[in-house]
Design an enzyme around this catalytic site. Structure first.
Site, PDB file in Angstrom:
ATOM      1  N   LYS A 187       0.832  -1.207   0.000  1.00 50.28           N
ATOM      2  CA  LYS A 187       0.000   0.000   0.000  1.00 50.28           C
ATOM      3  C   LYS A 187       0.871   1.262   0.000  1.00 50.28           C
ATOM      4  CE  LYS A 187      -0.589  -0.237   5.012  1.00 50.28           C
ATOM      5  NZ  LYS A 187      -1.313  -0.933   6.075  1.00 50.28           N
ATOM      6  N   TYR A 233      15.658  30.853   5.693  1.00 50.29           N
ATOM      7  CA  TYR A 233      14.505  31.600   6.220  1.00 50.29           C
ATOM      8  C   TYR A 233      14.642  31.831   7.723  1.00 50.29           C
ATOM      9  CZ  TYR A 233      11.755  30.718   1.964  1.00 50.29           C
ATOM     10  OH  TYR A 233      11.286  30.685   0.682  1.00 50.29           O
TER      11      TYR A 233
HETATM   12  C1  LIG Z   1      -0.565  -1.990   6.778  1.00 49.31           C
HETATM   13  C2  LIG Z   1      -1.217  -3.270   7.131  1.00 49.31           C
HETATM   14  C3  LIG Z   1      -0.457  -4.440   7.336  1.00 49.31           C
HETATM   15  C4  LIG Z   1       1.051  -4.452   7.376  1.00 49.31           C
HETATM   16  O1  LIG Z   1       1.526  -3.991   8.609  1.00 49.31           O
HETATM   17  P1  LIG Z   1       3.123  -3.981   8.918  1.00 49.31           P
HETATM   18  O2  LIG Z   1       3.195  -3.557  10.324  1.00 49.31           O
HETATM   19  O3  LIG Z   1       3.710  -2.990   7.979  1.00 49.31           O
HETATM   20  O4  LIG Z   1       3.617  -5.352   8.665  1.00 49.31           O
HETATM   21  C5  LIG Z   1      -1.136  -5.630   7.517  1.00 49.31           C
HETATM   22  N1  LIG Z   1      -2.492  -5.668   7.538  1.00 49.31           N
HETATM   23  C6  LIG Z   1      -3.240  -4.563   7.378  1.00 49.31           C
HETATM   24  C7  LIG Z   1      -4.724  -4.683   7.436  1.00 49.31           C
HETATM   25  C8  LIG Z   1      -2.643  -3.329   7.189  1.00 49.31           C
HETATM   26  O5  LIG Z   1      -3.386  -2.234   7.054  1.00 49.31           O
END
Ligand SMILES: *Cc1c(COP(=O)(O)O)cnc(C)c1O
Length: 332
Positions: A33, A242
């Site tokens: 993601k 800045y």
């Molecule tokens: C982001 C996510 C993961 C992965 O989590 P990590 O801590 O990065 O391994 C797994 N399951 C769901 C539903 C997530 O949203």
């Protein structure tokens, strides 16, 4: 612009560790993601699929469509189907979604085991399966999510037990075989006993977990370099940037580099950061650039994001996903 390097060897070392933990590469679902946690969806999906990973997890259908030919199964965490492919499955986050979703697409039912975020509640399981069976929905999996597996607390064991209970109940309510999955990275490290491990941060080598819970040495995959824009010599009393927040105490050389807060550099690090390659940051971080002492052509900003997130009192995930997608990513 700055440049991001993706270390293939480190990524594969991490996948080797995860394969040992799951006992089977087919049980890994790489979480991709948000541009693969800032690493590049394109690059990481290619590397993971070449390694032999068959399952992926993404946020929405837009991401899923970009990788549809690389994986056997792609779980979509939060979207309604409009261009569903046979290898997509859509997470049902709420009981009302079961009445609305098409009976032509694969779904995974999320059950809340204590996180209090998404998924139907334990008390809604019977009702959910009445709808699923009546509508003949294409349910392929039942899932949940750990909320505290990265810290040493009993929450992990409580949720794991609750999920085992759900597995038993569900097996009596549904005749076809289902896949069950609850584990994120931390959960996979602490005790994996499901059909799928949804692994993100450990694969990227940026997991921040209590040392006593994780004996494994995950290697950071992403490193970032900035390139020089200009250089100048300044005298005692001269200012940089800045707000004139840096006033030089001596004659020195200062250069400006192409990495600023719009690229994901935390502005709160102004006057308070040393590059991995040793140069000291001076003055305020600007939108597209920042200044460091010295005149190196290229400086290494970081090669282990955890050092930056620790300093910013945030998590590695936030620093990684804030990296501007326009920065070129390259495999090394
Ligand atoms: C982001 C996510 C993961 C992965 O989590 P990590 O801590 O990065 O391994 C797994 N399951 C769901 C539903 C997530 O949203």
């Amino acid at each position: 612009m700055a440049k991001i390097y993706i270390d293939k060897n480190n990524f594969y070392t991490n996948l080797d560790i995860i394969t040992k933990l799951t006992n089977d590469v087919n049980k890994i679902a790489i979480v991709l993601k948000d541009n693969a946690y800032g690493h590049s969806l394109d690059i990481i999906s290619e590397l993971a699929s070449s390694y032999g990973v068959m399952n992926a997890v993404v946020r929405d259908e837009f991401e899923a469509l970009q990788i549809k030919d690389k994986f056997k199964s792609i779980i979509i965490l939060n979207d309604f189907p409009s261009k569903a492919e046979n290898n997509f499955s859509y997470v049902v986050n709420d009981i009302s979604m079961l009445s609305k979703i098409s009976d032509k697409v694969n779904i995974e039912l999320k059950v809340d085991t204590g996180m209090g975020r998404n998924g139907i509640s334990f008390n809604q399981i019977i009702e959910a399966f009445e709808i699923i069976n009546a509508r003949e929905l294409k349910l392929i999996g039942v899932m949940s999510h750990y909320f505290n597996a990265d810290v040493d607390s009993k929450d992990f064991d409580i949720q794991k037990k609750q999920f085992d209970k759900i597995k038993k109940i569900v097996k009596n309510l549904y005749s076809s075989k289902l896949r069950f999955h609850i584990a994120n990275s931390a959960g996979t490290i602490r005790g994996f006993s499901d059909d799928l491990a949804r692994v993100g941060i450990a694969a990227y080598g940026a997991i921040e977990i209590a040392k006593n819970l994780c004996p494994y040495d995950f290697k950071p995959v992403l490193s970032l370099e900035a390139n020089i824009i200009s250089t100048r010599t300044i005298d005692k009393g001269d200012i940089v940037g800045y707000g004139a927040s840096f006033k030089s105490k001596e004659h020195c050389v200062v250069s400006n580099y192409d990495f600023g807060y719009a690229d994901g550099f935390r502005r709160s690090l102004s006057n308070d950061f040393t590059a991995k390659s040793g140069e000291k940051l001076v003055g305020r971080i600007s939108m597209d650039n920042s200044s460091f002492l010295g005149k190196s052509k290229v400086i290494s900003i970081f090669d282990d994001v955890r050092e930056v997130s620790g300093k910013c009192e945030t998590i590695s995930y936030e620093i990684l996903t804030a990296l501007n997608c326009k920065i070129k990513r390259e495999v090394k």
